[in-house]
Design an enzyme around this catalytic site. Structure first.
Site, PDB file in Angstrom:
ATOM      1  N   LYS A  22      50.698  56.290  43.723  1.00 33.40           N
ATOM      2  CA  LYS A  22      49.960  55.926  42.762  1.00 33.40           C
ATOM      3  C   LYS A  22      48.401  55.906  42.806  1.00 33.40           C
ATOM      4  O   LYS A  22      47.652  56.626  42.136  1.00 33.40           O
ATOM      5  CB  LYS A  22      50.241  54.444  42.400  1.00 33.40           C
ATOM      6  CG  LYS A  22      49.565  53.820  41.201  1.00 33.40           C
ATOM      7  CD  LYS A  22      49.641  52.310  41.147  1.00 33.40           C
ATOM      8  CE  LYS A  22      48.792  51.554  42.120  1.00 33.40           C
ATOM      9  NZ  LYS A  22      47.661  50.850  41.907  1.00 33.40           N
ATOM     10  N   ASN A  23      47.995  55.458  43.987  1.00 29.19           N
ATOM     11  CA  ASN A  23      46.510  55.538  44.137  1.00 29.19           C
ATOM     12  C   ASN A  23      45.750  57.000  44.295  1.00 29.19           C
ATOM     13  O   ASN A  23      44.895  57.132  44.138  1.00 29.19           O
ATOM     14  CB  ASN A  23      46.040  54.649  45.105  1.00 29.19           C
ATOM     15  CG  ASN A  23      46.441  53.257  44.805  1.00 29.19           C
ATOM     16  OD1 ASN A  23      46.499  52.878  43.593  1.00 29.19           O
ATOM     17  ND2 ASN A  23      46.485  52.184  45.617  1.00 29.19           N
ATOM     18  N   CYS A 117      38.708  41.224  39.081  1.00 29.66           N
ATOM     19  CA  CYS A 117      40.438  41.299  38.879  1.00 29.66           C
ATOM     20  C   CYS A 117      40.974  40.274  39.617  1.00 29.66           C
ATOM     21  O   CYS A 117      40.350  39.336  40.257  1.00 29.66           O
ATOM     22  CB  CYS A 117      40.720  42.706  39.019  1.00 29.66           C
ATOM     23  SG  CYS A 117      41.206  43.142  40.666  1.00 29.66           S
ATOM     24  N   ARG A 122      35.268  42.839  42.554  1.00 27.91           N
ATOM     25  CA  ARG A 122      35.400  44.126  42.992  1.00 27.91           C
ATOM     26  C   ARG A 122      34.211  44.966  42.571  1.00 27.91           C
ATOM     27  O   ARG A 122      34.054  45.814  41.569  1.00 27.91           O
ATOM     28  CB  ARG A 122      36.337  44.786  42.392  1.00 27.91           C
ATOM     29  CG  ARG A 122      37.778  43.964  42.391  1.00 27.91           C
ATOM     30  CD  ARG A 122      39.075  44.683  43.091  1.00 27.91           C
ATOM     31  NE  ARG A 122      39.240  45.816  43.333  1.00 27.91           N
ATOM     32  CZ  ARG A 122      40.262  46.407  43.215  1.00 27.91           C
ATOM     33  NH1 ARG A 122      41.469  45.804  42.314  1.00 27.91           N
ATOM     34  NH2 ARG A 122      40.710  47.630  43.340  1.00 27.91           N
ATOM     35  N   ASP A 305      47.068  46.429  50.892  1.00 28.37           N
ATOM     36  CA  ASP A 305      48.019  46.353  49.678  1.00 28.37           C
ATOM     37  C   ASP A 305      49.596  46.023  50.592  1.00 28.37           C
ATOM     38  O   ASP A 305      50.486  46.000  49.783  1.00 28.37           O
ATOM     39  CB  ASP A 305      48.270  47.765  49.260  1.00 28.37           C
ATOM     40  CG  ASP A 305      47.127  48.031  48.332  1.00 28.37           C
ATOM     41  OD1 ASP A 305      46.221  46.932  48.140  1.00 28.37           O
ATOM     42  OD2 ASP A 305      46.779  49.317  48.019  1.00 28.37           O
ATOM     43  N   ILE A 327      39.539  42.561  53.153  1.00 30.27           N
ATOM     44  CA  ILE A 327      39.155  43.528  52.350  1.00 30.27           C
ATOM     45  C   ILE A 327      38.706  42.777  50.955  1.00 30.27           C
ATOM     46  O   ILE A 327      37.920  42.914  50.365  1.00 30.27           O
ATOM     47  CB  ILE A 327      40.150  44.401  52.057  1.00 30.27           C
ATOM     48  CG1 ILE A 327      40.795  45.184  53.533  1.00 30.27           C
ATOM     49  CG2 ILE A 327      39.680  45.613  51.013  1.00 30.27           C
ATOM     50  CD1 ILE A 327      39.791  46.089  54.240  1.00 30.27           C
ATOM     51  N   ARG A 397      53.160  48.055  36.873  1.00 33.40           N
ATOM     52  CA  ARG A 397      51.962  48.862  37.046  1.00 33.40           C
ATOM     53  C   ARG A 397      52.085  49.877  38.288  1.00 33.40           C
ATOM     54  O   ARG A 397      51.358  51.095  38.251  1.00 33.40           O
ATOM     55  CB  ARG A 397      50.663  48.000  37.503  1.00 33.40           C
ATOM     56  CG  ARG A 397      50.318  47.179  36.348  1.00 33.40           C
ATOM     57  CD  ARG A 397      49.128  46.364  36.894  1.00 33.40           C
ATOM     58  NE  ARG A 397      47.989  47.330  36.815  1.00 33.40           N
ATOM     59  CZ  ARG A 397      46.696  47.035  36.687  1.00 33.40           C
ATOM     60  NH1 ARG A 397      46.324  45.845  36.582  1.00 33.40           N
ATOM     61  NH2 ARG A 397      45.717  47.939  36.835  1.00 33.40           N
TER      62      ARG A 397
HETATM   63  C1  EPZ Z   1      41.590  51.015  46.345  1.00 34.43           C
HETATM   64  O1  EPZ Z   1      40.676  50.115  45.635  1.00 34.43           O
HETATM   65  C2  EPZ Z   1      43.115  50.697  45.896  1.00 34.43           C
HETATM   66  N1  EPZ Z   1      43.015  51.201  44.331  1.00 34.43           N
HETATM   67  C3  EPZ Z   1      43.612  49.184  45.978  1.00 34.43           C
HETATM   68  O2  EPZ Z   1      44.739  49.157  45.913  1.00 34.43           O
HETATM   69  C4  EPZ Z   1      43.570  48.960  47.565  1.00 34.43           C
HETATM   70  O3  EPZ Z   1      43.716  47.976  47.647  1.00 34.43           O
HETATM   71  C5  EPZ Z   1      42.031  49.194  47.864  1.00 34.43           C
HETATM   72  O4  EPZ Z   1      41.637  50.518  47.785  1.00 34.43           O
HETATM   73  C6  EPZ Z   1      41.799  49.056  49.515  1.00 34.43           C
HETATM   74  O5  EPZ Z   1      42.687  49.809  50.055  1.00 34.43           O
HETATM   75  C7  EPZ Z   1      43.049  52.471  44.029  1.00 34.43           C
HETATM   76  O6  EPZ Z   1      43.039  53.331  44.921  1.00 34.43           O
HETATM   77  C8  EPZ Z   1      43.171  52.560  42.669  1.00 34.43           C
HETATM   78  P1  EPZ Z   1      37.766  49.835  47.917  1.00 34.43           P
HETATM   79  P2  EPZ Z   1      39.320  50.350  45.674  1.00 34.43           P
HETATM   80  O7  EPZ Z   1      36.673  50.422  47.165  1.00 34.43           O
HETATM   81  O8  EPZ Z   1      39.129  51.549  45.809  1.00 34.43           O
HETATM   82  C9  EPZ Z   1      34.243  46.418  48.602  1.00 34.43           C
HETATM   83  C10 EPZ Z   1      46.994  48.286  44.919  1.00 34.43           C
HETATM   84  O9  EPZ Z   1      47.613  47.153  44.927  1.00 34.43           O
HETATM   85  N2  EPZ Z   1      33.536  47.644  47.847  1.00 34.43           N
HETATM   86  O10 EPZ Z   1      38.126  50.654  48.854  1.00 34.43           O
HETATM   87  O11 EPZ Z   1      38.807  49.662  44.380  1.00 34.43           O
HETATM   88  C11 EPZ Z   1      35.187  46.206  47.865  1.00 34.43           C
HETATM   89  O12 EPZ Z   1      34.840  44.565  47.264  1.00 34.43           O
HETATM   90  C12 EPZ Z   1      45.259  48.397  44.879  1.00 34.43           C
HETATM   91  O13 EPZ Z   1      47.576  49.418  44.501  1.00 34.43           O
HETATM   92  C13 EPZ Z   1      32.042  47.254  47.708  1.00 34.43           C
HETATM   93  O14 EPZ Z   1      31.499  46.369  48.226  1.00 34.43           O
HETATM   94  O15 EPZ Z   1      39.044  49.528  47.059  1.00 34.43           O
HETATM   95  C14 EPZ Z   1      36.307  45.610  49.074  1.00 34.43           C
HETATM   96  O16 EPZ Z   1      35.945  44.364  49.855  1.00 34.43           O
HETATM   97  C15 EPZ Z   1      44.621  47.253  44.217  1.00 34.43           C
HETATM   98  N3  EPZ Z   1      31.464  47.989  46.939  1.00 34.43           N
HETATM   99  C16 EPZ Z   1      36.138  47.051  49.923  1.00 34.43           C
HETATM  100  O17 EPZ Z   1      34.892  47.482  49.568  1.00 34.43           O
HETATM  101  C17 EPZ Z   1      31.572  49.128  46.211  1.00 34.43           C
HETATM  102  O18 EPZ Z   1      31.286  49.773  45.559  1.00 34.43           O
HETATM  103  C18 EPZ Z   1      37.224  47.906  49.692  1.00 34.43           C
HETATM  104  O19 EPZ Z   1      37.502  48.331  48.405  1.00 34.43           O
HETATM  105  C19 EPZ Z   1      33.000  49.252  46.340  1.00 34.43           C
HETATM  106  C20 EPZ Z   1      33.821  48.634  47.279  1.00 34.43           C
END
Ligand code: EPZ
Length: 430
Positions: A22-23, A117, A122, A305, A327, A397
């Site tokens: 999915k991702n 969320c 996020r 995840d 995370i 989802r």
């Molecule tokens: C992706 O989310 C996945 N979603 C998430 O999948 C997954 O949990 C996550 O990566 C971590 O592996 C998709 O790919 C659509 P991040 P993403 O940016 O990209 C911080 C599921 O269940 N951060 O890697 O949004 C953030 O707060 C899900 O399928 C910032 O501070 O995650 C977090 O602590 C839900 N600033 C960390 O980085 C930013 O600009 C990692 O988030 C971006 C992120």
């Protein structure tokens, strides 16, 4: 509102096929609009998030043709709208990938700012920092991110946090910028690599995906391609833990075992036997499992995840386990629901302390988010008696045909939408 109703106690046994990731698919679908030629994408998972993103892509004017459940054709030559509706971003945050895709192709994009969320706040500051470094002017206007540039110019970008979304979004925009971009401290997840491979198959020049330094040489145009998405390592891992928690014997097929290593290592640590094949992994649990400690980390660490799924399994293991979530800030919402099923789980800050119990008992619980919802289903499959999981819209989802796949492994689970159907299930299973 639909629910799952489950009669627990059956060990899961058999083979199950895993869908596309999915991702990875969410980013690849957005990237597909970056050419005016037709893109064919295979191994697409048939899940809600994907279907909503396809609607969003069609809404901005692209031509979307679903050939079958797992194949779609996209042609971005008819895009007439560079602004994405709030309606979509509200349903799936990942529609923010259209920001990088539209900005790269048209040098202009407007996408509503996603809010927090269920799993926590996020921020998307790293995405915006990257676009600005490429020379875009980025402002927040009336709740939307507006990014525009006369031309995008390659840049040297150091990410402050390891972010999957920011790495991918910047990679997309930089693919069509002038000159070279280097992304340092990039995310290394398999889906980052898959998106890079997809963009390269469209004519982009991206090197180093899968390491923490990604180098991109911008190109003027991208072209058509046919591409098959990698298997979903989180769906696979969910079935692996379902096998473990129910003392079962399950072979998950159509996977890349390398992507599952962190999950496999933990399953072995707690006493499962895991056998790897070329494109399958078999998990056997034939005795009570034992405690462990686990901390979620960016890839290749243990995935966030997969955190609720291991926690549910440890709730039945011998001894005290500690699960640390590093995370997201709010990913233990399922703990209270699990306690209602008899688990001994206490959350302190970003840590859950779990004292394993001999058995869980079925109860009515609510899925707080996608992965926690799947974990509560695992708990129901392992518990004595009947469990009803509400709010399964979250599970839908991200899991294709979840209940059908579980049933094929011997689970007694049904999707229902009324109290009457729940009663009927109760009478049937006795
Ligand atoms: C992706 O989310 C996945 N979603 C998430 O999948 C997954 O949990 C996550 O990566 C971590 O592996 C998709 O790919 C659509 P991040 P993403 O940016 O990209 C911080 C599921 O269940 N951060 O890697 O949004 C953030 O707060 C899900 O399928 C910032 O501070 O995650 C977090 O602590 C839900 N600033 C960390 O980085 C930013 O600009 C990692 O988030 C971006 C992120």
């Amino acid at each position: 509102m639909e629910q799952y109703v489950i009669k627990g106690g059956n060990p899961l046994v058999g083979e199950v096929d895993i869908a596309g990731a999915k991702n990875a698919a969410l980013a690849i679908l957005a990237a597909a609009i970056m050419t005016d030629e037709t893109i064919l994408i295979e191994n697409l998972p048939d899940v809600r998030d994907i279907n909503v993103l396809l609607e969003a892509i069609a809404k901005i004017g692209a031509h979307v043709e679903r050939i079958d459940r797992s194949v779609v054709k996209i042609n971005g030559s008819t895009i007439g709208e560079l602004s994405v509706d709030y309606e979509y971003i509200k349903k799936i945050r990942a529609s923010y990938y259209l920001l990088g895709a539209l900005l790269g192709k048209y040098k202009h994009a407007e996408v509503p700012l996603p809010g927090g969320c269920n799993i926590g706040s996020r921020p998307i500051d790293q995405h915006l920092k990257g676009f600005r470094a490429l020379g875009a002017k980025v402002s927040i206007l009336h709740g939307a991110i507006v990014a525009e540039a006369k031309e995008l110019k390659g840049s040297h970008i150091f990410m402050d946090v390891v972010s999957v979304g920011a790495t991918i979004n910047i990679m997309m925009a930089a693919s069509m910028a002038q000159g070279r971009t280097i992304i340092e401290n990039a995310a290394r997840e398999p889906h980052v690599v898959d998106v890079a491979n997809f963009l390269n198959s469209m004519g982009a020049n991206i090197k180093g995906a899968g390491t923490d330094v990604i180098r991109i040489k911008g190109v003027e145009k991208l072209h058509k391609t046919e591409y098959s998405i990698i298997p979903d390592q989180i769906e696979a891992g969910t079935f692996m833990f379902a096998a473990a928690a129910t003392q079962g014997d399950v072979t998950v097929r159509n996977v890349i075992p390398k992507h599952l290593e962190a999950t496999t290592a933990k399953l072995e640590e707690i006493g499962c036997q895991v056998e790897e094949f070329d494109d399958a992994v078999r998990v056997v649990a034939n005795k009570r499992l034992r405690r462990t400690h686990v901390k979620t980390l960016p890839y290749p660490g243990y995935p966030t995840d997969m955190q609720p799924q291991i926690a549910v399994t440890l709730a039945l293991a011998e001894g005290t386990s500690i699960v640390t979530e590093s995370i997201f800030e709010n990913r233990f919402k399922y703990a209270d629901e699990l306690s209602r099923m008899g688990a001994n789980i206490k959350v302190e800050g970003n840590t859950a302390i779990i004292d394993g119990v001999q058995k869980l008992t079925g109860a009515r619980v609510s899925a707080p988010d996608l992965r926690a919802g799947a974990a509560l289903v695992i708990a129901g499959l392992a518990a004595d008696g009947i469990t009803i999981v509400d709010d399964i819209v979250y599970i839908q989802r991200g899991y294709e045909s979840f209940e059908e796949k579980l049933r094929s492994l011997g689970a007694e689970i049904e999707k229902v939408s009324s109290e009457k159907e729940i009663q009927k299930f109760r009478l049937r299973v006795g």
